[in-house]
Design a protein around this motif. Structure first.
Motif, short mmCIF file in Angstrom:
data_model
loop_
_atom_site.label_atom_id
_atom_site.label_comp_id
_atom_site.label_asym_id
_atom_site.label_seq_id
_atom_site.Cartn_x
_atom_site.Cartn_y
_atom_site.Cartn_z
N PHE A 90 42.75 34.42 33.32
CA PHE A 90 43.34 35.57 33.99
C PHE A 90 43.46 35.32 35.49
CE2 PHE A 90 38.80 36.09 34.10
CZ PHE A 90 38.52 36.64 35.34
N VAL A 91 44.41 36.03 36.09
CA VAL A 91 44.60 36.01 37.54
C VAL A 91 44.52 37.45 38.00
CG1 VAL A 91 46.22 35.51 39.42
CG2 VAL A 91 46.07 33.97 37.44
N VAL A 92 43.72 37.71 39.02
CA VAL A 92 43.58 39.07 39.55
C VAL A 92 44.54 39.24 40.72
CG1 VAL A 92 42.02 40.76 40.56
CG2 VAL A 92 41.16 39.13 38.86
N LEU A 93 45.36 40.29 40.63
CA LEU A 93 46.29 40.64 41.69
C LEU A 93 46.06 42.09 42.09
CD1 LEU A 93 49.61 39.14 40.20
CD2 LEU A 93 48.13 38.10 41.92
N ALA A 94 46.63 42.47 43.21
CA ALA A 94 46.63 43.87 43.64
C ALA A 94 48.08 44.30 43.82
CB ALA A 94 45.86 44.04 44.94
N ASP A 95 48.39 45.51 43.39
CA ASP A 95 49.73 46.04 43.59
C ASP A 95 49.88 46.47 45.06
OD1 ASP A 95 48.66 48.62 43.95
OD2 ASP A 95 49.34 49.36 42.01
N PRO A 96 51.07 46.90 45.48
CA PRO A 96 51.25 47.26 46.90
C PRO A 96 50.31 48.36 47.40
CG PRO A 96 53.38 46.95 45.86
CD PRO A 96 52.34 46.90 44.76
N ASP A 97 49.75 49.18 46.49
CA ASP A 97 48.80 50.21 46.90
C ASP A 97 47.35 49.74 46.84
OD1 ASP A 97 50.57 52.33 47.54
OD2 ASP A 97 50.88 52.68 45.40
N GLY A 98 47.14 48.48 46.47
CA GLY A 98 45.79 47.94 46.42
C GLY A 98 45.09 48.07 45.08
N ASN A 99 45.78 48.60 44.05
CA ASN A 99 45.19 48.72 42.72
C ASN A 99 45.13 47.34 42.06
OD1 ASN A 99 45.12 51.69 42.60
ND2 ASN A 99 47.34 51.46 42.71
N LEU A 100 43.95 46.97 41.59
CA LEU A 100 43.78 45.67 40.95
C LEU A 100 44.33 45.69 39.53
CD1 LEU A 100 40.16 44.68 42.05
CD2 LEU A 100 42.34 44.20 43.19
N PHE A 101 44.84 44.53 39.11
CA PHE A 101 45.25 44.33 37.72
C PHE A 101 45.15 42.85 37.41
CE2 PHE A 101 49.10 44.03 40.24
CZ PHE A 101 49.84 43.00 39.67
N CYS A 102 45.12 42.53 36.12
CA CYS A 102 44.97 41.15 35.69
C CYS A 102 46.22 40.70 34.94
CB CYS A 102 43.77 40.99 34.76
SG CYS A 102 42.20 41.31 35.56
N VAL A 103 46.59 39.45 35.14
CA VAL A 103 47.63 38.82 34.35
C VAL A 103 46.92 37.78 33.50
CG1 VAL A 103 49.79 37.52 34.34
CG2 VAL A 103 49.34 39.21 36.15
N ILE A 104 46.97 37.95 32.18
CA ILE A 104 46.17 37.14 31.26
C ILE A 104 47.10 36.25 30.44
CG2 ILE A 104 44.57 37.21 29.31
CD1 ILE A 104 43.62 39.92 30.38
N ALA A 105 46.73 34.97 30.33
CA ALA A 105 47.52 34.01 29.53
C ALA A 105 47.02 34.04 28.11
CB ALA A 105 47.39 32.61 30.10
#
Length: 141
Positions: A126-141
């Protein structure tokens, strides 16, 4: 014990298990559009058993027998709900493999997401990113 790491590993195994394919309809993924699907909502709870009983009844979801913290739509494909006492509430976006994951991470960054400093386990999928408002989310392979 790192519950987040265990949950992600279980989710990866479940996603490739033919017995749970009925919960994840991969045939609907179109590659001429974004290659992501909302795989799960990870919800921070104080008591997995209590939250599992509530959300199962509220949504008509079934608790998975191999992990009662994973709730799935009963008899249909759809987004899973993962209950977690340690992780923060966030979205897990699923990509179909590492190449799609890399492409989607870069696409999301061009849309305004940003990389987050994160302590990744050695076998992270997984890669942890933040959206423009700072909310974290994961992109999982």
């Amino acid at each position: 014990m790192n519950y987040v790491r265990i949950a992600r590993r279980i989710a990866r195994i479940a996603a490739t298990n033919p017995e749970v394919d009925r919960w994840t309809d991969r045939s609907r993924v179109r590659h001429d559009r974004p290659m992501l699907r909302l795989g799960a909502v990870v919800m921070n709870v104080s008591d997995v058993d209590r939250a599992g009983a509530f959300w199962s009844a509220a949504l008509g979801y079934t608790r998975q027998p191999h992990n009662a913290a994973f709730l799935v739509p009963e008899g249909a494909a759809g987004t899973r709900l993962h209950l977690d006492e340690d992780d923060s509430t966030h979205l897990d976006l699923w990509a179909d493999g590492e190449a799609d994951q890399r492409a989607e991470v870069e696409r999301l960054i061009t849309l305004g997401a940003r990389r987050v400093d994160w302590e990744y386990p050695e076998d992270a999928d997984f890669v942890v990113l933040a959206d423009p408002d700072g909310n974290l989310f994961c992109v999982i392979a």
